[in-house]
Write a protein that holds these residues in place. Sequence first.
Motif, PDB file in Angstrom:
ATOM      1  N   SER A 324      -9.269  -8.386   0.290  1.00 26.45           N
ATOM      2  CA  SER A 324      -9.116  -7.384   1.347  1.00 26.45           C
ATOM      3  C   SER A 324      -8.426  -7.964   2.574  1.00 26.45           C
ATOM      4  O   SER A 324      -7.747  -7.247   3.307  1.00 26.45           O
ATOM      5  N   ARG A 325      -8.572  -9.254   2.809  1.00 27.90           N
ATOM      6  CA  ARG A 325      -7.901  -9.876   3.950  1.00 27.90           C
ATOM      7  C   ARG A 325      -6.396  -9.955   3.718  1.00 27.90           C
ATOM      8  O   ARG A 325      -5.620  -9.921   4.668  1.00 27.90           O
ATOM      9  N   ALA A 326      -6.002 -10.056   2.459  1.00 32.77           N
ATOM     10  CA  ALA A 326      -4.578 -10.093   2.135  1.00 32.77           C
ATOM     11  C   ALA A 326      -3.986  -8.690   2.074  1.00 32.77           C
ATOM     12  O   ALA A 326      -2.887  -8.446   2.575  1.00 32.77           O
ATOM     13  N   THR A 327      -4.736  -7.755   1.483  1.00 32.16           N
ATOM     14  CA  THR A 327      -4.193  -6.400   1.299  1.00 32.16           C
ATOM     15  C   THR A 327      -4.292  -5.567   2.559  1.00 32.16           C
ATOM     16  O   THR A 327      -3.585  -4.569   2.704  1.00 32.16           O
ATOM     17  N   GLY A 328      -5.191  -5.937   3.468  1.00 33.30           N
ATOM     18  CA  GLY A 328      -5.312  -5.231   4.737  1.00 33.30           C
ATOM     19  C   GLY A 328      -6.318  -4.109   4.743  1.00 33.30           C
ATOM     20  O   GLY A 328      -6.413  -3.375   5.736  1.00 33.30           O
ATOM     21  N   GLY A 329      -7.105  -3.937   3.673  1.00 36.04           N
ATOM     22  CA  GLY A 329      -8.084  -2.862   3.663  1.00 36.04           C
ATOM     23  C   GLY A 329      -9.131  -3.052   2.595  1.00 36.04           C
ATOM     24  O   GLY A 329      -8.921  -3.761   1.607  1.00 36.04           O
ATOM     25  N   THR A 330     -10.266  -2.392   2.798  1.00 38.18           N
ATOM     26  CA  THR A 330     -11.366  -2.528   1.843  1.00 38.18           C
ATOM     27  C   THR A 330     -11.048  -1.857   0.520  1.00 38.18           C
ATOM     28  O   THR A 330     -11.295  -2.421  -0.556  1.00 38.18           O
ATOM     29  N   ASP A 331     -10.497  -0.621   0.566  1.00 36.41           N
ATOM     30  CA  ASP A 331     -10.181   0.083  -0.684  1.00 36.41           C
ATOM     31  C   ASP A 331      -9.179  -0.709  -1.513  1.00 36.41           C
ATOM     32  O   ASP A 331      -9.362  -0.893  -2.721  1.00 36.41           O
ATOM     33  N   SER A 332      -8.102  -1.153  -0.874  1.00 35.66           N
ATOM     34  CA  SER A 332      -7.076  -1.909  -1.597  1.00 35.66           C
ATOM     35  C   SER A 332      -7.620  -3.259  -2.056  1.00 35.66           C
ATOM     36  O   SER A 332      -7.224  -3.782  -3.101  1.00 35.66           O
ATOM     37  N   GLY A 333      -8.553  -3.815  -1.281  1.00 31.05           N
ATOM     38  CA  GLY A 333      -9.158  -5.078  -1.672  1.00 31.05           C
ATOM     39  C   GLY A 333      -9.987  -4.948  -2.931  1.00 31.05           C
ATOM     40  O   GLY A 333      -9.879  -5.773  -3.850  1.00 31.05           O
ATOM     41  N   TRP A 334     -10.828  -3.918  -2.995  1.00 31.83           N
ATOM     42  CA  TRP A 334     -11.640  -3.720  -4.187  1.00 31.83           C
ATOM     43  C   TRP A 334     -10.777  -3.359  -5.397  1.00 31.83           C
ATOM     44  O   TRP A 334     -11.072  -3.790  -6.527  1.00 31.83           O
ATOM     45  N   ALA A 335      -9.721  -2.591  -5.186  1.00 36.49           N
ATOM     46  CA  ALA A 335      -8.818  -2.255  -6.296  1.00 36.49           C
ATOM     47  C   ALA A 335      -8.147  -3.510  -6.833  1.00 36.49           C
ATOM     48  O   ALA A 335      -8.021  -3.696  -8.049  1.00 36.49           O
ATOM     49  N   CYS A 336      -7.699  -4.385  -5.937  1.00 38.33           N
ATOM     50  CA  CYS A 336      -7.098  -5.650  -6.358  1.00 38.33           C
ATOM     51  C   CYS A 336      -8.126  -6.506  -7.086  1.00 38.33           C
ATOM     52  O   CYS A 336      -7.825  -7.135  -8.106  1.00 38.33           O
ATOM     53  N   TRP A 337      -9.348  -6.520  -6.588  1.00 39.99           N
ATOM     54  CA  TRP A 337     -10.448  -7.285  -7.185  1.00 39.99           C
ATOM     55  C   TRP A 337     -10.655  -6.899  -8.646  1.00 39.99           C
ATOM     56  O   TRP A 337     -10.764  -7.752  -9.516  1.00 39.99           O
ATOM     57  N   ARG A 338     -10.692  -5.611  -8.898  1.00 39.36           N
ATOM     58  CA  ARG A 338     -10.951  -5.155 -10.268  1.00 39.36           C
ATOM     59  C   ARG A 338      -9.709  -5.157 -11.137  1.00 39.36           C
ATOM     60  O   ARG A 338      -9.737  -5.628 -12.287  1.00 39.36           O
ATOM     61  N   ASP A 339      -8.594  -4.629 -10.614  1.00 33.93           N
ATOM     62  CA  ASP A 339      -7.431  -4.328 -11.449  1.00 33.93           C
ATOM     63  C   ASP A 339      -6.362  -5.401 -11.439  1.00 33.93           C
ATOM     64  O   ASP A 339      -5.541  -5.471 -12.365  1.00 33.93           O
ATOM     65  N   GLY A 340      -6.328  -6.238 -10.395  1.00 32.46           N
ATOM     66  CA  GLY A 340      -5.333  -7.297 -10.342  1.00 32.46           C
ATOM     67  C   GLY A 340      -3.918  -6.767 -10.333  1.00 32.46           C
ATOM     68  O   GLY A 340      -3.619  -5.730  -9.734  1.00 32.46           O
ATOM     69  N   GLY A 341      -3.004  -7.506 -10.974  1.00 33.66           N
ATOM     70  CA  GLY A 341      -1.595  -7.116 -11.009  1.00 33.66           C
ATOM     71  C   GLY A 341      -0.911  -7.436  -9.698  1.00 33.66           C
ATOM     72  O   GLY A 341      -1.105  -8.500  -9.107  1.00 33.66           O
ATOM     73  N   THR A 342      -0.115  -6.493  -9.217  1.00 33.25           N
ATOM     74  CA  THR A 342       0.588  -6.655  -7.945  1.00 33.25           C
ATOM     75  C   THR A 342      -0.293  -6.145  -6.816  1.00 33.25           C
ATOM     76  O   THR A 342      -0.568  -4.951  -6.728  1.00 33.25           O
ATOM     77  N   CYS A 343      -0.739  -7.045  -5.959  1.00 34.47           N
ATOM     78  CA  CYS A 343      -1.608  -6.687  -4.846  1.00 34.47           C
ATOM     79  C   CYS A 343      -0.875  -6.909  -3.534  1.00 34.47           C
ATOM     80  O   CYS A 343      -0.227  -7.955  -3.359  1.00 34.47           O
ATOM     81  N   PRO A 344      -0.929  -5.949  -2.590  1.00 39.80           N
ATOM     82  CA  PRO A 344      -0.259  -6.110  -1.302  1.00 39.80           C
ATOM     83  C   PRO A 344      -0.678  -7.406  -0.614  1.00 39.80           C
ATOM     84  O   PRO A 344      -1.859  -7.761  -0.589  1.00 39.80           O
ATOM     85  N   GLY A 345       0.312  -8.138  -0.104  1.00 39.74           N
ATOM     86  CA  GLY A 345       0.030  -9.348   0.654  1.00 39.74           C
ATOM     87  C   GLY A 345      -0.170 -10.594  -0.184  1.00 39.74           C
ATOM     88  O   GLY A 345      -0.318 -11.683   0.359  1.00 39.74           O
ATOM     89  N   ILE A 346      -0.207 -10.454  -1.510  1.00 36.12           N
ATOM     90  CA  ILE A 346      -0.376 -11.607  -2.397  1.00 36.12           C
ATOM     91  C   ILE A 346       0.884 -11.737  -3.233  1.00 36.12           C
ATOM     92  O   ILE A 346       1.243 -10.818  -3.972  1.00 36.12           O
ATOM     93  N   GLY A 347       1.553 -12.872  -3.126  1.00 37.25           N
ATOM     94  CA  GLY A 347       2.871 -13.033  -3.723  1.00 37.25           C
ATOM     95  C   GLY A 347       2.889 -13.447  -5.182  1.00 37.25           C
ATOM     96  O   GLY A 347       3.959 -13.760  -5.711  1.00 37.25           O
ATOM     97  N   PHE A 348       1.752 -13.495  -5.827  1.00 34.12           N
ATOM     98  CA  PHE A 348       1.718 -13.831  -7.251  1.00 34.12           C
ATOM     99  C   PHE A 348       0.954 -12.741  -7.994  1.00 34.12           C
ATOM    100  O   PHE A 348       0.214 -11.964  -7.386  1.00 34.12           O
ATOM    101  N   ARG A 349       1.154 -12.689  -9.291  1.00 32.82           N
ATOM    102  CA  ARG A 349       0.463 -11.692 -10.098  1.00 32.82           C
ATOM    103  C   ARG A 349      -1.013 -12.097 -10.217  1.00 32.82           C
ATOM    104  O   ARG A 349      -1.342 -13.190 -10.651  1.00 32.82           O
ATOM    105  N   VAL A 350      -1.884 -11.184  -9.851  1.00 35.71           N
ATOM    106  CA  VAL A 350      -3.311 -11.464  -9.740  1.00 35.71           C
ATOM    107  C   VAL A 350      -4.024 -11.174 -11.058  1.00 35.71           C
ATOM    108  O   VAL A 350      -3.737 -10.177 -11.736  1.00 35.71           O
TER     109      VAL A 350
END
Length: 493
Positions: A324-350
């Motif tokens: 969430s600190r990289a994506t800038g929000g809680t919703d986007s943070g939890w989505a990145c946490w579960r789904d990975g892939g391309t996450c805002p603010g993170i320059g590698f595939r998660v």
Amino acid sequence: TTPVRTAALAAATAACTALAVLPLTASAAPAASLSCGVTYTASDWGSGFTADITITDTGTTPINGWTLGYTHTGNQTLQNGWNGTWTQTGRNVTVTNPAYAPTIDPGTAYTTSATFSYTGTNTAPSTYTVNGTTCGPQSGPSPSPTPTSTPTTPPPAGSAPAVHVAGATLAKADGTPITLHGVNRSGAEFMCVQGHGIFDGPADQASVTAMKSWRVNAVRVPLNEDCWLGHSNVDPAYAGTAYIGAVRSYVDLLHRNGLVAVLDLHWTDGAYTGPSAGCSDAAATCQKPMPDAAGALPFWTSVAQTFKGDDATVFDLFNEPYPSRATGGTDSGWACWRDGGTCPGIGFRVAGMQAMVDAVRSTGADNVLLLGGLEYANDLSRWAAYRPTDPLHNLAASWHSYNFNACGTGSCWDAQIGPLAAQVPVVTGELGENDCAHGYLDALLPWLDRHGVSYLAWAWNTWDCGSGPALISSYDGTPTGFGAGYRAHLAGL
């Protein structure tokens, strides 16, 4: 939480002299009374293999002190061995018992393992001796080379309980609930990648005996992605088969002492320089906001294949997420946490939690999986809503709790952790305080006990407890001020 070691550590080099004849120890069973069987299996990937050799005492008296011997027919070359002291002279291989497992009782077996390289044909040995006595021919053929596979072994014959998720609790194989009370053994996440070794301090029976004197039943072992996968940025002496072998040997040692092992993916690859970045290095030299798909998925596939069938080992999929600190929000943070892939603010595939769950389950491994929440695993507020799918329903939540975390009060624990602990097992994978005292623990630990939450304190290491939570000042178990509070609490359970 991991200290960054900057001071150079002295490397101790042990010189081994190969002897033409290895004498038996004074306590070794006489050859005339010894009856044994040996089973040999190999996991072969074309240019190397792992040999698992099981010695069975088929007689009526214990084998007290053992030396196994056999001869290869090709150019198989020893790389690394564990659960025994392995040496090779020419084609002759010798294994002696480790200090923590000197005896094989009648009707029981002991497995020792090693990795070898080779070219040409890899033929299994045909004759084995234990203390000079030829053992019954029980060897099995090596399977066909499988270049993409990772060697596997059965769980060690120890007393550590197999665990699984049963509703909102962890349970043993017979359904009896179990709560983990343990420590973190930091070192394997940073020593190797910094070129100092594999463990920080001893990883022997004496050190485990000291842990057990505190009445722990579990040990969490942080790991490094680059070291496990043998990446080129790590000294080969501390990477790949050498690292895997050392970790496997340590897990076996823990199990033989009745301790559940928790393996944690701690440091991973991926260049990240955004908010709360720990380093700018693309290598696994610090904590990243989420693991990289290119490394974390092969890592967990390999770890799962290695420990498949050993349900006394729990997998903690990623130490302390903070997407969430990289994506800038809680919703986007939890989505990145579960789904990975391309996450805002993170320059590698998660590698998201779902992908890591899938990687483990694709191997057939049914181990319990721990999933830490956001904000360095301190935020579990939406863990249940974003919980990945697991066909085995064997997931638990990992929570980290320190005196400097946002969720560090009883009101937050009541609002966030208590309701989740009523739905799924919660394991406090790390807890502690950075003041070398135990005031925070004195409030937290009774709360965890009332809610049936497991916990493992950070850390069974001897650094300055005023700069980071350290339980001990000596590996003989002498506690720091912080550790004294934890030890006293465990003693009162």
